[in-house]
Design a protein around this motif. Structure first.
Motif, PDB file in Angstrom:
ATOM      1  N   GLY A  11       0.767  -1.238   0.000  1.00  0.00           N
ATOM      2  CA  GLY A  11       0.000   0.000   0.000  1.00  0.00           C
ATOM      3  C   GLY A  11       0.797   1.286   0.000  1.00  0.00           C
ATOM      4  O   GLY A  11       0.216   2.367   0.086  1.00  0.00           O
ATOM      5  N   VAL A  12       2.143   1.193  -0.120  1.00  0.00           N
ATOM      6  CA  VAL A  12       2.950   2.423  -0.058  1.00  0.00           C
ATOM      7  C   VAL A  12       3.101   3.100  -1.420  1.00  0.00           C
ATOM      8  O   VAL A  12       3.608   4.213  -1.507  1.00  0.00           O
ATOM      9  N   GLY A  13       2.682   2.419  -2.499  1.00  0.00           N
ATOM     10  CA  GLY A  13       2.774   3.026  -3.825  1.00  0.00           C
ATOM     11  C   GLY A  13       3.896   2.494  -4.695  1.00  0.00           C
ATOM     12  O   GLY A  13       4.283   3.142  -5.663  1.00  0.00           O
ATOM     13  N   LYS A  14       4.424   1.306  -4.378  1.00  0.00           N
ATOM     14  CA  LYS A  14       5.555   0.783  -5.156  1.00  0.00           C
ATOM     15  C   LYS A  14       5.159   0.451  -6.595  1.00  0.00           C
ATOM     16  O   LYS A  14       5.977   0.605  -7.510  1.00  0.00           O
ATOM     17  N   THR A  15       3.902   0.029  -6.817  1.00  0.00           N
ATOM     18  CA  THR A  15       3.467  -0.265  -8.190  1.00  0.00           C
ATOM     19  C   THR A  15       3.479   1.001  -9.034  1.00  0.00           C
ATOM     20  O   THR A  15       3.940   0.988 -10.181  1.00  0.00           O
ATOM     21  N   SER A  16       2.980   2.100  -8.477  1.00  0.00           N
ATOM     22  CA  SER A  16       2.992   3.375  -9.215  1.00  0.00           C
ATOM     23  C   SER A  16       4.421   3.815  -9.513  1.00  0.00           C
ATOM     24  O   SER A  16       4.721   4.288 -10.619  1.00  0.00           O
ATOM     25  N   VAL A  17       5.314   3.666  -8.533  1.00  0.00           N
ATOM     26  CA  VAL A  17       6.717   4.043  -8.741  1.00  0.00           C
ATOM     27  C   VAL A  17       7.360   3.160  -9.798  1.00  0.00           C
ATOM     28  O   VAL A  17       8.113   3.642 -10.662  1.00  0.00           O
ATOM     29  N   ALA A  18       7.066   1.854  -9.769  1.00  0.00           N
ATOM     30  CA  ALA A  18       7.616   0.939 -10.779  1.00  0.00           C
ATOM     31  C   ALA A  18       7.123   1.316 -12.171  1.00  0.00           C
ATOM     32  O   ALA A  18       7.903   1.353 -13.136  1.00  0.00           O
ATOM     33  N   ALA A  19       5.833   1.601 -12.289  1.00  0.00           N
ATOM     34  CA  ALA A  19       5.262   1.964 -13.588  1.00  0.00           C
ATOM     35  C   ALA A  19       5.849   3.275 -14.095  1.00  0.00           C
ATOM     36  O   ALA A  19       6.203   3.404 -15.285  1.00  0.00           O
ATOM     37  N   ALA A  20       5.985   4.280 -13.207  1.00  0.00           N
ATOM     38  CA  ALA A  20       6.547   5.573 -13.616  1.00  0.00           C
ATOM     39  C   ALA A  20       8.011   5.431 -14.022  1.00  0.00           C
ATOM     40  O   ALA A  20       8.475   6.079 -14.975  1.00  0.00           O
ATOM     41  N   THR A  21       8.757   4.580 -13.313  1.00  0.00           N
ATOM     42  CA  THR A  21      10.160   4.328 -13.665  1.00  0.00           C
ATOM     43  C   THR A  21      10.245   3.687 -15.043  1.00  0.00           C
ATOM     44  O   THR A  21      11.108   4.033 -15.859  1.00  0.00           O
TER      45      THR A  21
END
Length: 396
Positions: A11-21
């Protein structure tokens, strides 16, 4: 191939960070695959498009995929799946239930590693970004090469030889009673073949020029604790962490009194993140007013993380900040503290936490289990590393 693993508490947002990277890597011309190995996939929701087991194009140079453990099992371990299904059906389970239960606990992690190894060997992509499971599961994944090797060498290989030798003798008596056959050579060979692939992948995972872990966290007490524990365990398995991303920080522009207490707490926890993970570089990402869903929102996150030109494939920090070394049944914890004199360092241990105080700064390290039951028995500074020895309390 450059491998980047995003991990953190759920729930910390790692998927969003991975996608943005992934978006920035593709923008810079790298052929990039973002692969979700989390059993509860959310990568498709982040990109706001359908994704499956096989890579699907998201943008030029960018592909996305979500690991399907059933498909990976059928494609790479079909004989084992059929045997497990046969055993479960013989015990009275229906066909569909037996097939679902053929994925034994832990197989998701194994298949995640095998999928990484396959992409690495094929060399089709320049960058592989792993949107991994939450921290605990991810750490089990990264520990599989070392832990699995012990079981395979000490237990499985001798058992395999004995099983194959006894099978012709025991099979005629076993099948009428049990209702299913003993495993044949193809079934018995499959786990060891998997282990050999994972063992080869370990060399990639522990090479800091090829693989980096990036810890994503929110400025919250429990999240920071889990991230500290993750950093210690990653060091135990010699997997390099090169960047920390502090996500969902309430912007200064938010002046609503309802958020005042939150902002004050976040200021305190932000400082803890900087103190406890120093000298790792830390990127701060604000809490956005909209959900991070869809390419437009991810583009905004990408620009916040990397500006106009920054290359996410770089190794942000090359020095190993934390190392756990075992020698002659003794452990030592080595912490990178450049320019610090030993006389300025104070150590204390409470439970599974090691407290390191340097002047007005304090760092709390959550110790790996191997060290948690031991006590510090000495320390020295050597080549910018504080080396802390641990010993059994009964021997002190």
């Amino acid at each position: 191939m450059r491998v980047i693993l995003m991990t953190g508490k759920g729930g910390v947002g790692k998927t969003s960070v991975a996608a943005a990277t992934g978006l920035r890597c593709a923008e810079l011309g790298y052929k990039t695959l973002v692969l979700s190995t989390d059993p509860a996939h959310s990568l498709a929701d982040s990109f706001d498009m359908e994704l499956g087991h096989d890579p699907r194009s998201v943008r030029p140079n960018l592909w996305g995929a979500e690991l399907d453990a059933l498909m990976e099992l059928e494609g790479n371990w079909g004989a084992v799946k059929r045997y497990i299904t046969q055993v479960l059906q013989a015990r009275g389970l229906e066909g569909v239930q037996a097939e679902e239960l053929a994925i034994l606990p832990g197989m998701d992690e194994i298949f995640g590693l095998v999928r990484m190894k396959r992409h690495y060997d094929e060399g089709e992509y320049d960058v592989l970004i792993i949107d991994s499971a939450p921290t605990g599961t991810a750490l089990r994944l990264l520990s599989l090469p070392e832990v699995g090797g012990w079981y395979m060498r000490k237990f499985y290989k001798p058992f395999q030889g004995m099983s194959m030798a006894l099978r012709p003798i025991v099979e005629p008596l076993f099948r009428p009673i049990a209702g299913f056959s003993l495993p044949d050579k193809e079934v018995m060979d499959a786990p060891y073949e998997f282990y050999e692939q994972i063992e080869a992948l370990e060399k990639v995972l522990t090479d800091p020029t090829k693989t980096s872990v990036r810890l994503v966290m929110n400025p919250e007490k429990m999240v920071i604790k889990e991230s500290l524990r993750a950093h210690a365990y990653l060091s135990l398995y010699n997997v390099a962490t090169d960047l920390v991303i502090a996500n969902r920080i309430i912007p200064d522009s938010v002046q609503d009194p309802f958020f005042q207490r939150w902002k004050e707490n976040q200021q305190q926890y932000k400082q803890e993140i900087h103190d406890n993970f120093r000298p790792l570089p830390i990127k701060e990402v604000p809490l956005y007013s909209e959900e991070m869903c869809g390419l437009a929102a991810l583009d905004r996150l990408k620009d916040t993380l990397f500006g106009a030109t920054e290359d996410p494939t770089q190794v942000y920090y090359r020095e190993t900040t934390l190392r756990v070394v075992q020698q002659d049944n003794q452990y030592s914890l080595e912490m990178y503290l450049p320019g610090i004199e030993k006389s300025k360092i104070e150590l204390s241990k409470t439970g599974d936490e090691l407290n390191v105080r340097i002047g007005n700064h304090r760092r709390n390290l959550v110790l790996p289990q191997a060290l948690a039951a031991l006590q510090p028995s000495g320390a020295k500074m050597e080549e910018d590393y504080l080396k802390i020895r641990f010993a059994d309390p009964a021997r002190l």
